[in-house]
Write an enzyme that holds these catalytic residues in place. Structure first.
Site, PDB file in Angstrom:
ATOM      1  N   ARG A 184      -1.179  -1.513  -6.257  1.00  0.00           N
ATOM      2  CA  ARG A 184      -1.250  -2.794  -5.542  1.00  0.00           C
ATOM      3  C   ARG A 184      -1.977  -3.828  -6.403  1.00  0.00           C
ATOM      4  NH1 ARG A 184      -1.020  -4.866  -0.249  1.00  0.00           N
ATOM      5  NH2 ARG A 184      -2.817  -6.017   0.521  1.00  0.00           N
TER       6      ARG A 184
ATOM      7  N   LYS B 152      -1.890  -2.660   7.652  1.00  0.00           N
ATOM      8  CA  LYS B 152      -3.330  -2.641   7.915  1.00  0.00           C
ATOM      9  C   LYS B 152      -3.752  -3.848   8.739  1.00  0.00           C
ATOM     10  CE  LYS B 152      -7.786  -2.193   5.529  1.00  0.00           C
ATOM     11  NZ  LYS B 152      -8.446  -2.084   4.206  1.00  0.00           N
TER      12      LYS B 152
ATOM     13  N   TYR C   1      -8.108 -12.196  -7.474  1.00  0.00           N
ATOM     14  CA  TYR C   1      -7.168 -12.154  -8.598  1.00  0.00           C
ATOM     15  C   TYR C   1      -7.020 -13.507  -9.289  1.00  0.00           C
ATOM     16  CZ  TYR C   1      -5.826  -7.918  -6.057  1.00  0.00           C
ATOM     17  OH  TYR C   1      -5.842  -6.715  -5.410  1.00  0.00           O
TER      18      TYR C   1
ATOM     19  N   HIS D 127      -2.802 -10.413   3.084  1.00  0.00           N
ATOM     20  CA  HIS D 127      -4.240 -10.591   3.308  1.00  0.00           C
ATOM     21  C   HIS D 127      -4.473 -11.550   4.472  1.00  0.00           C
ATOM     22  CE1 HIS D 127      -5.405  -9.368  -1.075  1.00  0.00           C
ATOM     23  NE2 HIS D 127      -5.267  -8.334  -0.266  1.00  0.00           N
TER      24      HIS D 127
ATOM     25  N   ARG E  41       0.856  -1.182   0.000  1.00  0.00           N
ATOM     26  CA  ARG E  41       0.000   0.000   0.000  1.00  0.00           C
ATOM     27  C   ARG E  41       0.897   1.238   0.000  1.00  0.00           C
ATOM     28  NH1 ARG E  41      -1.951  -3.751   3.540  1.00  0.00           N
ATOM     29  NH2 ARG E  41      -4.063  -4.534   3.148  1.00  0.00           N
TER      30      ARG E  41
ATOM     31  N   HIS F 168      -4.068   2.732  -4.987  1.00  0.00           N
ATOM     32  CA  HIS F 168      -4.376   1.315  -4.754  1.00  0.00           C
ATOM     33  C   HIS F 168      -4.294   0.518  -6.048  1.00  0.00           C
ATOM     34  CE1 HIS F 168      -5.258  -0.953  -1.205  1.00  0.00           C
ATOM     35  NE2 HIS F 168      -6.159  -1.690  -1.839  1.00  0.00           N
TER      36      HIS F 168
END
Length: 335
Positions: free
Chosen positions: A277, A221, A309, A300, A198, A274
């Site tokens: 990313r 995050k 993806y 994640h 990010r 973003h």
């Protein structure tokens, strides 16, 4: 409520501990009748109806403050959540927390939606308010159910993930190099494209987190530390940049957005940095990358997020053609 001797010599226990409830029983002796009377009084004293608690009249603002004091202050975004909750409390006119009207909340949500607030933001706020009740109930600070438990969040349509082609990456980097007034934008952009980081993670990099051909991201995050290898040429570029300009500074994102505008590349609202990313993840899968490896690189918390993806994988795209109902059919007209 009393124990009385009957004409036949026996004893009557006539007990009325709560209005509307009366217990009568005859005994041979006075001692038995007195013990029965004491038993009934003691057992009913354990019943909430015997000594009901006063209703909880604390205001919503009090519960928000209590939640922050006992739990919210430990959250990474606790201050931001409390600010959102305080604003919501003000709009709802600070009602008694136990009596908050779900319809009044839903009306406020509709008004804000019509004024342009995104469904995702509104769903987040609902989650924050529910968490206040759930956390305080778990801590024994309230004893009633969450009054917003049955309020449904908005259904959000999944947005298409925008990513840059190799040609667009070249155009974007050209726009950054040609007219950008912030020297930090180019290396931060390259880090995002090379690692899937990010913007805030790349911008927060310091020399101690770049070593042995890999970058380490902390304060992420997901609150997890992750390390991603990079090309030696990029490592050298970053080190030379730091020697010349010093460490990255905050605020580079605005210069990046101006460069993106100059490039002429159009991206959906909210996907400016973003998209870098998404670009890493999309190219990673298109070139045959492993979905579990991608999950670790992106940090994640669940594979479900990374699966967005998966449809870009070569085998997935090949199967879409091979297993199509049109496979094997001639699409050329004979006319």
């Amino acid at each position: 409520m009393s124990v009385k001797r009957r004409d036949d010599g026996r004893w009557l226990a006539d007990v009325q501990p709560i209005r509307g409830q009366r217990y009568r029983k005859i005994f041979k002796t006075k001692a038995e009748a007195l013990r029965y009377e004491a038993f009934i009084i003691a057992s009913k004293a354990q019943d909430p109806a015997w000594n009901p608690k006063a209703p909880d009249r604390r205001k919503l603002s009090e519960l928000i403050g209590l939640w922050f004091d006992l739990h919210g202050h430990m959250l990474k975004d606790g201050e931001r959540r409390k600010a959102k909750l305080d604003a919501l409390c003000t709009r709802l006119r600070n009602p008694v927390a136990a009596l908050i009207d779900a319809a009044a909340y839903a009306h406020d949500r509709r008004v804000r939606s019509q004024s342009g607030t995104s469904p995702k933001t509104l769903n987040n706020e609902l989650g924050y308010l529910r968490a206040v009740y759930n956390e305080l109930r778990g801590l024994g600070q309230i004893d009633y159910a969450n009054p917003l438990e049955l309020v449904k969040p908005f259904r959000i349509e999944e947005r298409e993930l925008s990513w840059l082609t190799s040609e667009q990456i070249t155009v974007l980097l050209g726009a950054i190099r040609d007219g950008c007034d912030n020297p930090h934008v180019e290396p931060i952009t390259l880090i995002c494209l090379a690692t899937g980081a990010r913007w805030s993670e790349a911008e927060g990099m310091v020399p101690a987190r770049l070593r042995s051909g890999a970058v380490t991201f902390s304060k992420t995050k997901s609150s997890k530390v992750r390390t991603v290898p990079i090309d030696p040429a990029l490592e050298l570029l970053i080190r030379n940049h730091w020697k010349r300009y010093g460490q990255f500074t905050t605020g580079s994102i605005n210069a990046f957005r101006r460069a993106l505008d100059r490039s002429g590349i159009e991206l959906p609202q909210g996907q400016a940095t973003h998209a870098l990313r998404h670009t890493f993840a999309s190219h990673f899968m298109q070139k045959g990358g492993n979905i579990l490896t991608l999950q670790k690189i992106l940090g994640h918390s669940s594979l479900a997020m990374t699966m967005r993806y998966a449809h870009l994988a070569p085998e997935h795209l090949a199967e879409a053609v091979r297993l199509s109902p049109l496979a094997g059919l001639s699409l050329v007209s004979n006319a």
